[in-house]
Motif scaffolding. Structure first.
Motif, PDB file in Angstrom:
ATOM      1  N   GLY A  77      -0.700  -7.946 -12.982  1.00 47.39           N
ATOM      2  CA  GLY A  77       0.363  -7.066 -13.434  1.00 47.39           C
ATOM      3  C   GLY A  77       0.556  -5.840 -12.572  1.00 47.39           C
ATOM      4  N   ALA A  78      -0.189  -5.750 -11.480  1.00 47.75           N
ATOM      5  CA  ALA A  78      -0.069  -4.584 -10.615  1.00 47.75           C
ATOM      6  C   ALA A  78       1.221  -4.637  -9.820  1.00 47.75           C
ATOM      7  N   VAL A  79       1.620  -3.481  -9.341  1.00 48.61           N
ATOM      8  CA  VAL A  79       2.847  -3.403  -8.536  1.00 48.61           C
ATOM      9  C   VAL A  79       2.580  -3.972  -7.163  1.00 48.61           C
ATOM     10  N   LYS A  80       3.375  -4.916  -6.741  1.00 53.17           N
ATOM     11  CA  LYS A  80       3.208  -5.550  -5.431  1.00 53.17           C
ATOM     12  C   LYS A  80       4.061  -4.802  -4.411  1.00 53.17           C
ATOM     13  N   GLY A  81       3.474  -4.471  -3.280  1.00 57.29           N
ATOM     14  CA  GLY A  81       4.190  -3.747  -2.252  1.00 57.29           C
ATOM     15  C   GLY A  81       4.605  -4.640  -1.096  1.00 57.29           C
ATOM     16  N   SER A  98       5.749  -5.590 -15.195  1.00 55.93           N
ATOM     17  CA  SER A  98       5.552  -5.918 -13.777  1.00 55.93           C
ATOM     18  C   SER A  98       5.034  -7.347 -13.614  1.00 55.93           C
ATOM     19  N   PHE A  99       4.188  -7.769 -14.533  1.00 55.15           N
ATOM     20  CA  PHE A  99       3.672  -9.138 -14.451  1.00 55.15           C
ATOM     21  C   PHE A  99       4.782 -10.157 -14.676  1.00 55.15           C
ATOM     22  N   PHE A 100       5.615  -9.945 -15.677  1.00 56.11           N
ATOM     23  CA  PHE A 100       6.714 -10.874 -15.940  1.00 56.11           C
ATOM     24  C   PHE A 100       7.694 -10.918 -14.770  1.00 56.11           C
ATOM     25  N   GLU A 101       7.909  -9.770 -14.133  1.00 50.66           N
ATOM     26  CA  GLU A 101       8.820  -9.731 -12.982  1.00 50.66           C
ATOM     27  C   GLU A 101       8.269 -10.517 -11.795  1.00 50.66           C
ATOM     28  N   SER A 102       6.940 -10.635 -11.695  1.00 52.13           N
ATOM     29  CA  SER A 102       6.335 -11.341 -10.569  1.00 52.13           C
ATOM     30  C   SER A 102       6.335 -12.854 -10.738  1.00 52.13           C
ATOM     31  N   MET A 103       6.686 -13.352 -11.910  1.00 49.44           N
ATOM     32  CA  MET A 103       6.709 -14.793 -12.135  1.00 49.44           C
ATOM     33  C   MET A 103       7.924 -15.416 -11.443  1.00 49.44           C
ATOM     34  N   PRO A 104       7.790 -16.628 -10.895  1.00 47.60           N
ATOM     35  CA  PRO A 104       8.927 -17.272 -10.205  1.00 47.60           C
ATOM     36  C   PRO A 104      10.106 -17.495 -11.149  1.00 47.60           C
ATOM     37  N   VAL A 105      11.280 -17.125 -10.696  1.00 47.12           N
ATOM     38  CA  VAL A 105      12.493 -17.306 -11.498  1.00 47.12           C
ATOM     39  C   VAL A 105      12.802 -18.791 -11.679  1.00 47.12           C
ATOM     40  N   GLU A 106      12.372 -19.624 -10.725  1.00 47.26           N
ATOM     41  CA  GLU A 106      12.672 -21.053 -10.794  1.00 47.26           C
ATOM     42  C   GLU A 106      12.074 -21.715 -12.034  1.00 47.26           C
ATOM     43  N   LEU A 107      10.957 -21.185 -12.532  1.00 45.35           N
ATOM     44  CA  LEU A 107      10.358 -21.762 -13.733  1.00 45.35           C
ATOM     45  C   LEU A 107      11.303 -21.663 -14.929  1.00 45.35           C
ATOM     46  N   GLU A 108      11.898 -20.497 -15.108  1.00 45.06           N
ATOM     47  CA  GLU A 108      12.809 -20.311 -16.230  1.00 45.06           C
ATOM     48  C   GLU A 108      14.118 -21.053 -15.998  1.00 45.06           C
ATOM     49  N   LEU A 147       1.375 -19.271 -19.193  1.00 48.97           N
ATOM     50  CA  LEU A 147       1.019 -18.880 -17.833  1.00 48.97           C
ATOM     51  C   LEU A 147       0.529 -17.431 -17.756  1.00 48.97           C
ATOM     52  N   SER A 148       0.457 -16.761 -18.896  1.00 51.82           N
ATOM     53  CA  SER A 148       0.108 -15.336 -18.923  1.00 51.82           C
ATOM     54  C   SER A 148      -1.181 -15.081 -19.692  1.00 51.82           C
ATOM     55  N   LYS A 149      -2.085 -16.051 -19.735  1.00 46.68           N
ATOM     56  CA  LYS A 149      -3.294 -15.900 -20.549  1.00 46.68           C
ATOM     57  C   LYS A 149      -4.160 -14.743 -20.082  1.00 46.68           C
ATOM     58  N   ALA A 150      -4.298 -14.564 -18.766  1.00 42.47           N
ATOM     59  CA  ALA A 150      -5.112 -13.464 -18.259  1.00 42.47           C
ATOM     60  C   ALA A 150      -4.515 -12.114 -18.652  1.00 42.47           C
ATOM     61  N   MET A 151      -3.206 -11.980 -18.503  1.00 40.04           N
ATOM     62  CA  MET A 151      -2.541 -10.733 -18.876  1.00 40.04           C
ATOM     63  C   MET A 151      -2.654 -10.484 -20.384  1.00 40.04           C
ATOM     64  N   LEU A 152      -2.430 -11.499 -21.193  1.00 37.72           N
ATOM     65  CA  LEU A 152      -2.494 -11.337 -22.646  1.00 37.72           C
ATOM     66  C   LEU A 152      -3.901 -10.958 -23.087  1.00 37.72           C
ATOM     67  N   ALA A 153      -4.920 -11.579 -22.505  1.00 39.37           N
ATOM     68  CA  ALA A 153      -6.292 -11.239 -22.866  1.00 39.37           C
ATOM     69  C   ALA A 153      -6.613  -9.790 -22.515  1.00 39.37           C
ATOM     70  N   THR A 154      -6.116  -9.335 -21.370  1.00 37.27           N
ATOM     71  CA  THR A 154      -6.344  -7.947 -20.969  1.00 37.27           C
ATOM     72  C   THR A 154      -5.666  -6.977 -21.924  1.00 37.27           C
ATOM     73  N   MET A 155      -4.426  -7.266 -22.298  1.00 37.49           N
ATOM     74  CA  MET A 155      -3.711  -6.388 -23.219  1.00 37.49           C
ATOM     75  C   MET A 155      -4.349  -6.390 -24.605  1.00 37.49           C
ATOM     76  N   VAL A 156      -4.839  -7.552 -25.051  1.00 33.14           N
ATOM     77  CA  VAL A 156      -5.545  -7.610 -26.339  1.00 33.14           C
ATOM     78  C   VAL A 156      -6.773  -6.719 -26.301  1.00 33.14           C
ATOM     79  N   LEU A 157      -7.506  -6.743 -25.187  1.00 31.76           N
ATOM     80  CA  LEU A 157      -8.683  -5.884 -25.059  1.00 31.76           C
ATOM     81  C   LEU A 157      -8.297  -4.417 -25.105  1.00 31.76           C
ATOM     82  N   PHE A 158      -7.261  -4.031 -24.368  1.00 31.95           N
ATOM     83  CA  PHE A 158      -6.818  -2.636 -24.361  1.00 31.95           C
ATOM     84  C   PHE A 158      -6.444  -2.169 -25.765  1.00 31.95           C
ATOM     85  N   TYR A 159      -5.622  -2.949 -26.445  1.00 31.50           N
ATOM     86  CA  TYR A 159      -5.171  -2.549 -27.774  1.00 31.50           C
ATOM     87  C   TYR A 159      -6.320  -2.554 -28.783  1.00 31.50           C
ATOM     88  N   ALA A 160      -7.179  -3.569 -28.728  1.00 33.24           N
ATOM     89  CA  ALA A 160      -8.271  -3.655 -29.695  1.00 33.24           C
ATOM     90  C   ALA A 160      -9.225  -2.475 -29.556  1.00 33.24           C
TER      91      ALA A 160
END
Length: 308
Positions: A304-308, A177-187, A208-221
């Motif tokens: 990474g939350a779902v945007k409505g 969900s986080f990757f989907e929310s990134m602007p397509v123009e960047l790529e 550009l995903s440091k916050a998301m990566l840090a959160t996932m590292v915490l979850f997995y660790a």
């Protein structure tokens, strides 16, 4: 002809706009909200403080239920018993190695899988998402998994601990969900500059995903640090156990079948607060690491939350 200077007009200082005072209902809401949140904090901290107090208390006070928020009969017998054992430090080192290796593998696999699933033009994307979601509700079961690990000759190796749970589907979907929310123009701009898919991921997306990566590292660790059942199931050699299995065996040995009348005073003390000591020793490293990652935690989950 003389020109008279214009007269100065005195301008009254503007009044400060102090804003409207909060209504009575809003003040009541703030007070109730503060009370509720304070109650949640107290209910959350009380068991932890009680566990720490029990780990430093004497056996008589523990068995009589006199330990609350402060140690009674300060005692370090169990801590000395656990921390003087060379096997404890060997298994602690194993836990650190397993956690670091497993988290690294999980992050690589999760990032690659989530980045692929975030591409809406990908053929077969729905099937790949369905396969991932299917594993959240169904798995092969204990015996088939054991047969699989044994058939792959992974028993008594580090891979039996780190590979079976390498991808968390929950973390995968949040990162997708986080990757989907990134602007397509960047790529698209990266493609114009001549970057391929891998270079775009490494140079544009991940920085550009440091916050998301840090959160996932915490979850997995945290997951791999607390995990013990896979090691207990697939490892037979004590020198390969993580510290969670070591402490589990210590609890079983201290609380199983000891005759209270014939047991020594040290054995009774160990049996009384071994569970509290093991909880403290297991949780302490994560509590020390968490403050350094906490600032990324909320932003990472919300991004990474779902945007409505």
């Amino acid at each position: 002809m003389t020109v008279e200077a214009p007269e100065k007009v005195a301008v009254a200082p503007a009044k400060r706009n102090r804003g409207q005072r909060p209504s009575r209902g809003y003040r009541v809401f703030q007070a109730v909200n503060a009370l509720v949140l304070t109650g949640v904090v107290v209910l959350t901290l009380y068991p932890l403080v009680n566990i720490v107090a029990r780990s430093f208390s004497a056996e008589d006070y523990i068995r009589s239920g006199q330990v609350n928020l402060w140690p009674r009969g300060f005692n370090l017998t169990t801590y000395r018993r656990v921390m003087s054992d060379p096997a404890f430090w060997t298994n602690y080192r194993n836990t650190v190695v397993y956690t670091v290796v497993a988290t690294a593998i999980s992050m690589v696999l999760t990032v690659c899988y989530a980045y692929v699933l975030s591409k809406k033009h990908l053929r077969g994307r729905s099937a790949l998402v369905g396969i991932a979601v299917f594993t959240m509700f169904f798995n092969g079961g204990l015996i088939p998994n054991y047969v699989l690990i044994s058939g792959l000759d992974l028993r008594n190796t580090i891979w039996a601990v780190v590979l079976p749970n390498a991808i968390s589907v929950f973390n995968l979907l949040v990162m997708k969900s986080f990757f989907e929310s990134m602007p397509v123009e960047l790529e698209e701009a990266a493609a114009v500059d001549g970057l391929n898919t891998y270079q775009t991921l490494l140079r544009i997306v991940l920085p550009l995903s440091k916050a998301m990566l840090a959160t996932m590292v915490l979850f997995y660790a945290v997951f791999f640090w607390n995990s013990w059942f896979s090691a207990y199931l697939y490892l037979d050699r004590a020198e390969m156990f993580p510290v969670t299995v070591y402490l589990r065996n210590l609890i079983a040995g201290a609380t199983g079948g000891s005759d209270v009348g014939t047991a020594s005073e040290a054995a009774l003390q160990i049996a009384a607060n071994i569970q509290s000591v093991t909880i403290v020793l297991t949780v302490l490293p994560i509590m020390l690491v968490y403050p350094f990652i906490q600032r990324y935690f909320v932003s990472g989950v919300m991004l990474g939350a779902v945007k409505g």
